[in-house]
Design a protein around this motif. Structure first.
Motif, short mmCIF file in Angstrom:
data_model
loop_
_atom_site.label_atom_id
_atom_site.label_comp_id
_atom_site.label_asym_id
_atom_site.label_seq_id
_atom_site.Cartn_x
_atom_site.Cartn_y
_atom_site.Cartn_z
N MET A 261 -23.79 12.32 35.78
CA MET A 261 -24.91 12.03 34.87
C MET A 261 -26.23 12.19 35.63
SD MET A 261 -23.21 11.07 32.17
CE MET A 261 -23.85 9.85 31.08
N THR A 262 -26.19 11.85 36.93
CA THR A 262 -27.32 12.13 37.81
C THR A 262 -26.74 12.77 39.08
OG1 THR A 262 -27.16 10.00 38.93
CG2 THR A 262 -28.63 10.10 37.02
N ALA A 263 -27.58 13.46 39.83
CA ALA A 263 -27.08 14.10 41.05
C ALA A 263 -28.24 14.32 42.02
CB ALA A 263 -26.42 15.44 40.73
N ASP A 264 -27.92 14.30 43.31
CA ASP A 264 -28.95 14.55 44.32
C ASP A 264 -28.52 15.69 45.23
OD1 ASP A 264 -31.00 12.54 43.93
OD2 ASP A 264 -29.34 11.14 44.26
N PRO A 265 -29.47 16.56 45.56
CA PRO A 265 -29.12 17.67 46.47
C PRO A 265 -28.76 17.10 47.85
CG PRO A 265 -31.50 17.54 46.14
CD PRO A 265 -30.89 16.57 45.18
N ILE A 266 -27.83 17.75 48.52
CA ILE A 266 -27.43 17.31 49.86
C ILE A 266 -28.35 17.96 50.89
CG2 ILE A 266 -25.56 17.42 51.55
CD1 ILE A 266 -23.61 17.21 49.22
N GLU A 267 -28.80 17.16 51.85
CA GLU A 267 -29.67 17.70 52.91
C GLU A 267 -28.84 18.44 53.93
OE1 GLU A 267 -32.95 14.28 53.27
OE2 GLU A 267 -32.76 15.62 55.00
N LEU A 268 -28.72 19.73 53.75
CA LEU A 268 -27.90 20.52 54.68
C LEU A 268 -28.72 20.93 55.89
CD1 LEU A 268 -26.06 22.89 52.16
CD2 LEU A 268 -25.14 20.89 53.35
N PRO A 269 -28.08 20.96 57.07
CA PRO A 269 -28.80 21.42 58.26
C PRO A 269 -29.24 22.88 58.10
CG PRO A 269 -26.63 20.57 58.82
CD PRO A 269 -26.71 20.59 57.34
N TRP A 270 -30.34 23.19 58.70
CA TRP A 270 -30.90 24.54 58.63
C TRP A 270 -29.90 25.59 59.10
CZ3 TRP A 270 -34.65 26.74 56.20
CH2 TRP A 270 -35.14 27.97 56.62
N GLU A 271 -29.17 25.26 60.16
CA GLU A 271 -28.20 26.24 60.71
C GLU A 271 -27.16 26.59 59.65
OE1 GLU A 271 -28.75 23.22 62.27
OE2 GLU A 271 -30.32 24.18 63.46
N MET A 272 -26.73 25.56 58.91
CA MET A 272 -25.72 25.79 57.88
C MET A 272 -26.27 26.68 56.77
SD MET A 272 -22.82 25.57 56.57
CE MET A 272 -21.79 24.38 57.43
N LEU A 273 -27.49 26.37 56.35
CA LEU A 273 -28.11 27.19 55.29
C LEU A 273 -28.27 28.63 55.75
CD1 LEU A 273 -30.78 24.62 54.08
CD2 LEU A 273 -28.84 25.48 52.76
#
Ligand code: XMP
Length: 305
Positions: A261-273
Motif C-alpha cells: 500500500m506504501t513503499a520506499d526506495p532502497i538506498e543502494l550503494p553506488w557501486e551496485m547501481l
C-alpha cells in the motif's frame, strides 16, 4: 501474526467441507499466494485439485520452466498462450486498457481450460490487500475472481482472503513450501506488460525480461527487497563510437514495503547501481541508458502502469 498451524488446519477443513467430492480448479502462477492455496487444496481434496498455469508470454526469465519443475507432483495443466496475448495487445497503449485486455484474455483462456476439467469449484489466491485495492477502485486488479467467468461454478473458495502477504509467507513456511516460493517477490498478474510503457511487443518484452533478470540476480539475495525489477520507459539518445543513436531507457526499481500500500526506495550503494547499469547496457543490445527510480509510493506506484 497468524497462528500458522491453526490456520492451516482450519483452511484445509473449510476447503474440504466446501468442495466435498467435487473437482476444484485454480489458476496457479507459482507466486506465494497461489502456491499456498494449491498446497492447502491438495491437502483438502487431493487429486480433485486441478491447477492450470497460463503462460502469457509476459512471464519472467525461466519462470514457466521452473513452475513446471516445482509443481511436477501435482497434475498441472500448462497452457502456452503467448501468441494470443501478444496479438490481443497489439496497438494497446493506455495502461488501464492494457490491464483490461490481459485480464479479459486470461479469463477467457482460463475459462476454456477450466470447462474441460468439469470442476464445480474455483479456488483463488486473493489476499486482503487485493480486496482493498479492487474495492477502492485504485486499479483493475488482474485476478481471476475480479472478473465474471462464464462458467457456472457452485462456488468460489478464497482460503487466504483475510491474510496480508507476510502472513501468507508464514503459512508457506508452515506448509514447508520451498524457500524459493516462501520468499518469492510479488509479481503482477499482467506480468512484464506493466513494466513496458506504451505498446507491448515481443521485442520489448524480451528486453525488459533480460533487464529484469539482471536486477533480480544482483539484488534479491543481497537485499531481500519487497520487490526489485526493471521497466522499459521509452527511447532516448545514446552514443556508440562517435555516432548518436536511439536506444531504450531502462528504469531500475527496488523497494521496501509491508503490504504494497506504501513503499520506499532502497538506498543502494553506488557501486551496485553502477554494476547494474553497466551489465544492462553491455549485455542487452539496444539499451542506451539506465536510471534508478527513487520515488516512494505514494506518489508513485510500485509498478509503472
Ligand atoms: P502498485 O503498482 O499499484 O502495485 O503500487 C502494488 C502491488 O501489487 C502488484 N500488482 C499486481 N498484482 N495483479 C496482481 O496480482 C495486478 O494487476 C497487479 N498490479 C500491481 C505490484 O507488483 C505490487 O506488489
Amino acid at each position: 501474526m497468524v497462528n500458522v498451524t491453526k490456520f492451516i488446519n482450519e483452511a484445509v477443513e473449510a476447503i474440504s467441507r466446501r468442495a466435498g467430492d467435487e473437482k476444484v480448479v485454480m489458476a496457479l502462477s507459482g507466486g506465494v499466494d497461489s502456491s499456498v492455496c494449491a498446497e492447502l487444496a491438495k491437502r483438502a481434496v487431493g487429486d480433485n485439485l486441478q491447477p492450470i498455469y497460463v503462460d502469457t508470454g509476459l512471464m519472467r526469465k525461466g519462470e514457466s520452466e521452473r513452475i513446471c519443475e516445482l509443481f511436477c507432483d501435482i497434475n498441472l495443466i500448462m497452457v502456452d498462450a503467448a501468441e494470443e496475448f501478444f496479438s490481443a495487445l497489439k496497438g494497446v497503449v493506455d495502461p488501464e486498457e492494457k490491464r483490461k485486455v490481459i485480464g479479459e484474455k486470461f479469463i477467457r483462456i482460463f475459462e476454456r481450460e477450466a470447462r474441460k476439467t468439469g470442476a464445480r469449484y474455483l479456488l483463488q489466491g486473493t489476499i486482503y490487500p487485493d480486496r482493498i485495492e479492487s474495492e477502492g477502485g485504485i486499479k483493475s486488479h488482474h485476478n481471476v475472481g475480479g472478473m465474471p467467468l462464464h462458467i457456472d461454478f457452485d462456488g468460489i473458495i478464497e482460503p487466504i482472503e483475510d491474510l496480508y502477504k507476510d502472513e501468507v509467507r508464514e503459512v508457506a513456511g508452515g506448509l514447508h513450501l520451498p524457500l524459493e516460493i516462501q520468499h518469492r517477490m510479488p509479481f503482477p498478474g499482467p506480468g512484464l506488460a506493466v513494466r513496458v510503457i506504451g505498446e507491448v511487443t515481443p521485442d520489448k518484452i524480451a528486453i525488459v525480461r533480460e533487464a529484469n533478470a539482471i536486477v533480480e540476480q544482483e539484488l534479491v539475495e543481497k537485499y531481500r527487497p519487497w520487490q526489485c525489477f526493471a521497466a522499459l520507459l521509452g527511447l532516448g539518445t545514446g552514443v556508440k563510437g562517435d555516432v548518436r543513436l536511439h536506444g531504450w531507457i531502462v528504469a531500475v526499481r527496488a523497494v521496501a514495503s509491508r503490504d504494497a500500500m506504501t513503499a520506499d526506495p532502497i538506498e543502494l550503494p553506488w557501486e551496485m547501481l553502477h554494476r547494474i547499469a553497466s551489465r544492462i547496457t553491455s549485455e542487452i543490445p539496444g539499451v542506451a541508458r539506465v536510471v534508478y527510480d527513487i520515488t516512494p509510493k505514494p506518489p508513485a506506484t510500485i509498478e509503472y502502469e
